[in-house]
Design a protein around this motif. Sequence first.
Motif, PDB file in Angstrom:
ATOM      1  N   TYR A  97       1.077  13.718  -6.959  1.00  7.61           N
ATOM      2  CA  TYR A  97       0.972  12.848  -7.957  1.00  7.61           C
ATOM      3  C   TYR A  97      -0.238  12.036  -7.833  1.00  7.61           C
ATOM      4  CZ  TYR A  97       3.868  13.651 -11.857  1.00  7.61           C
ATOM      5  OH  TYR A  97       4.447  14.181 -12.979  1.00  7.61           O
ATOM      6  N   LEU A  98      -0.559  11.596  -6.672  1.00  8.20           N
ATOM      7  CA  LEU A  98      -1.793  10.836  -6.183  1.00  8.20           C
ATOM      8  C   LEU A  98      -2.923  11.619  -6.307  1.00  8.20           C
ATOM      9  CD1 LEU A  98      -0.445   8.282  -3.540  1.00  8.20           C
ATOM     10  CD2 LEU A  98      -0.567   7.812  -6.083  1.00  8.20           C
ATOM     11  N   GLU A  99      -3.057  13.074  -6.063  1.00  6.15           N
ATOM     12  CA  GLU A  99      -4.125  13.919  -6.103  1.00  6.15           C
ATOM     13  C   GLU A  99      -4.463  13.623  -7.823  1.00  6.15           C
ATOM     14  OE1 GLU A  99      -3.371  16.750  -2.294  1.00  6.15           O
ATOM     15  OE2 GLU A  99      -2.627  17.386  -4.325  1.00  6.15           O
ATOM     16  N   GLU A 100      -3.521  13.934  -8.618  1.00  2.15           N
ATOM     17  CA  GLU A 100      -3.903  14.114 -10.072  1.00  2.15           C
ATOM     18  C   GLU A 100      -4.182  12.574 -10.413  1.00  2.15           C
ATOM     19  OE1 GLU A 100      -0.335  15.731 -11.897  1.00  2.15           O
ATOM     20  OE2 GLU A 100      -0.429  17.361 -10.593  1.00  2.15           O
ATOM     21  N   ALA A 101      -3.614  11.672 -10.091  1.00  3.39           N
ATOM     22  CA  ALA A 101      -3.858  10.352 -10.587  1.00  3.39           C
ATOM     23  C   ALA A 101      -5.157   9.811 -10.528  1.00  3.39           C
ATOM     24  CB  ALA A 101      -2.831   9.219  -9.868  1.00  3.39           C
ATOM     25  N   ASP A 117       3.919  -1.339   2.606  1.00  2.47           N
ATOM     26  CA  ASP A 117       3.093  -1.273   3.777  1.00  2.47           C
ATOM     27  C   ASP A 117       2.708   0.115   3.961  1.00  2.47           C
ATOM     28  OD1 ASP A 117       2.256  -1.060   6.417  1.00  2.47           O
ATOM     29  OD2 ASP A 117       4.287  -1.369   7.521  1.00  2.47           O
ATOM     30  N   ARG A 118       1.209   0.432   3.680  1.00  2.00           N
ATOM     31  CA  ARG A 118       0.814   1.875   3.464  1.00  2.00           C
ATOM     32  C   ARG A 118       0.845   2.416   4.708  1.00  2.00           C
ATOM     33  NH1 ARG A 118      -4.570   0.526   0.220  1.00  2.00           N
ATOM     34  NH2 ARG A 118      -3.088  -0.687  -0.840  1.00  2.00           N
ATOM     35  N   THR A 119       0.794   1.662   5.866  1.00  5.89           N
ATOM     36  CA  THR A 119       0.474   2.344   7.184  1.00  5.89           C
ATOM     37  C   THR A 119       1.575   3.260   7.638  1.00  5.89           C
ATOM     38  OG1 THR A 119       1.422   0.386   8.326  1.00  5.89           O
ATOM     39  CG2 THR A 119      -0.847   0.140   8.026  1.00  5.89           C
ATOM     40  N   GLU A 124      -3.280  11.504   5.656  1.00  4.93           N
ATOM     41  CA  GLU A 124      -3.536  12.251   4.227  1.00  4.93           C
ATOM     42  C   GLU A 124      -3.076  11.232   2.800  1.00  4.93           C
ATOM     43  OE1 GLU A 124      -3.078  16.754   2.813  1.00  4.93           O
ATOM     44  OE2 GLU A 124      -1.431  15.821   3.694  1.00  4.93           O
ATOM     45  N   LEU A 125      -1.729  10.963   3.095  1.00  5.86           N
ATOM     46  CA  LEU A 125      -1.453  10.075   1.808  1.00  5.86           C
ATOM     47  C   LEU A 125      -2.051   8.728   2.039  1.00  5.86           C
ATOM     48  CD1 LEU A 125       0.630  10.761  -0.209  1.00  5.86           C
ATOM     49  CD2 LEU A 125       2.725   9.718   1.120  1.00  5.86           C
ATOM     50  N   GLN A 126      -2.589   7.983   3.110  1.00  4.10           N
ATOM     51  CA  GLN A 126      -3.129   6.874   3.123  1.00  4.10           C
ATOM     52  C   GLN A 126      -4.264   6.874   2.468  1.00  4.10           C
ATOM     53  OE1 GLN A 126      -3.069   4.318   6.585  1.00  4.10           O
ATOM     54  NE2 GLN A 126      -1.339   5.523   7.329  1.00  4.10           N
ATOM     55  N   GLU A 127      -4.943   8.069   2.712  1.00  8.57           N
ATOM     56  CA  GLU A 127      -6.466   8.486   2.319  1.00  8.57           C
ATOM     57  C   GLU A 127      -6.502   8.572   0.482  1.00  8.57           C
ATOM     58  OE1 GLU A 127      -9.982   8.630   1.348  1.00  8.57           O
ATOM     59  OE2 GLU A 127      -9.382   8.087   3.267  1.00  8.57           O
ATOM     60  N   GLU A 133      -7.488   3.609  -5.310  1.00  9.14           N
ATOM     61  CA  GLU A 133      -7.895   2.395  -5.301  1.00  9.14           C
ATOM     62  C   GLU A 133      -9.403   2.339  -5.451  1.00  9.14           C
ATOM     63  OE1 GLU A 133      -4.210  -0.438  -3.375  1.00  9.14           O
ATOM     64  OE2 GLU A 133      -5.860   0.196  -2.195  1.00  9.14           O
ATOM     65  N   ARG A 134      -9.850   2.757  -4.719  1.00  3.18           N
ATOM     66  CA  ARG A 134     -11.412   2.897  -4.880  1.00  3.18           C
ATOM     67  C   ARG A 134     -11.967   3.322  -5.972  1.00  3.18           C
ATOM     68  NH1 ARG A 134     -11.961   4.834   0.425  1.00  3.18           N
ATOM     69  NH2 ARG A 134     -11.963   6.991  -0.106  1.00  3.18           N
ATOM     70  N   CYS A 135     -11.432   4.407  -6.717  1.00  2.02           N
ATOM     71  CA  CYS A 135     -12.295   5.029  -7.926  1.00  2.02           C
ATOM     72  C   CYS A 135     -11.725   4.259  -9.269  1.00  2.02           C
ATOM     73  CB  CYS A 135     -11.834   6.734  -7.660  1.00  2.02           C
ATOM     74  SG  CYS A 135     -10.314   7.116  -8.480  1.00  2.02           S
ATOM     75  N   SER A 136     -10.788   3.545  -9.163  1.00  3.07           N
ATOM     76  CA  SER A 136     -10.163   2.687 -10.290  1.00  3.07           C
ATOM     77  C   SER A 136     -10.639   1.479 -10.156  1.00  3.07           C
ATOM     78  CB  SER A 136      -8.617   2.976 -10.428  1.00  3.07           C
ATOM     79  OG  SER A 136      -8.120   2.100  -9.391  1.00  3.07           O
ATOM     80  N   ALA A 137     -11.256   0.960  -8.948  1.00  5.08           N
ATOM     81  CA  ALA A 137     -11.337  -0.517  -9.046  1.00  5.08           C
ATOM     82  C   ALA A 137     -12.311  -1.220  -9.916  1.00  5.08           C
ATOM     83  CB  ALA A 137     -11.959  -0.851  -7.408  1.00  5.08           C
TER      84      ALA A 137
END
Length: 251
Positions: A97-101, A117-119, A124-127, A133-137
């Motif tokens: 889902y996060l790949e598609e999102a 807590d993403r850590t 891979e999931l953290q990336e 976040e980066r691409c939608s900021a």
Amino acid sequence: MLPFLKGKNNEKQNIALQDVQLPEHVGIIMDGNGRWAKKRGLPRSAGHRAGAKTFRTITKYCSNIGIKYLTVYAFSTENWKRPQDEVNALMGLFKSYLEEAISDFKDEDIVVRFIGDRTAFSPELQELINENERCSADRTGMVLNIAMNYGSRDEIVRAVKNIAQQVEDKKITVDDINDNLISNNLYTAGQPDPDLIIRPSGEYRISNFLLWQSAYTEYVIMDVLWPDFTTDMMDSAIIEYAKRNRRFGGV
Ligand code: IPE
Ligand code: IPE
Ligand code: MG
């Protein structure tokens, strides 16, 4: 019949969404995937897959009707207790889902953020979390907070530690500690508190979701399992919210 619990809420509603004041911030506890699957004789993971589809539909719908902030509870700090195969299935689902999102919410201009807590997640999931976040900021539409490995008590403990550290470092004094400072040390810093929290699946509990932030939130509990949740039900919840008399301790 609308899927609210309790008699009063089951009255047929003749109010349209355009006629009511929308909540600025909506929270959803996306619950009931397991029971949805069980009813169909399917593995729980099939329920999570169906729930993920509903998440996508409802998120886009909220953005289209003009909700400003949507916070969805996807995985709690307590959900690691589940059988390993279920946790693995959920992690696999989050990954796809996060790949598609990354591109999926682009047309709606949705800003994607994560709380929790993403850590604890795989690198891979953290990336993928960071990339979303980066691409939608720079987008300007609805803010979508996805609560993953989120627990409100954990969030409050972190805030307390942060604040204690600031006192120890002499950046602030004990007298500087107030409501605002605590709010600004939570994952939701800078965002308005939720006006409405919806819990499908018929459970009457908070399950460690936005405890501090929901001091005056209106709750709508609905007797529907999350994969079966529809945009009409979203309308019903908002209309129910609009009928409430919020007093915030006043008269
Ligand atoms: C919500 O559905 C999804 C997560 C907590 C990850 P559940 O898996 O809790 O479904 P039920 O409550 O067992 O039906
Ligand atoms: C809350 O649901 C967490 C999410 C929906 C992610 P749970 O199913 O974990 O909550 P309980 O166990 O019914 O309180
Ligand atoms: Mg549940």
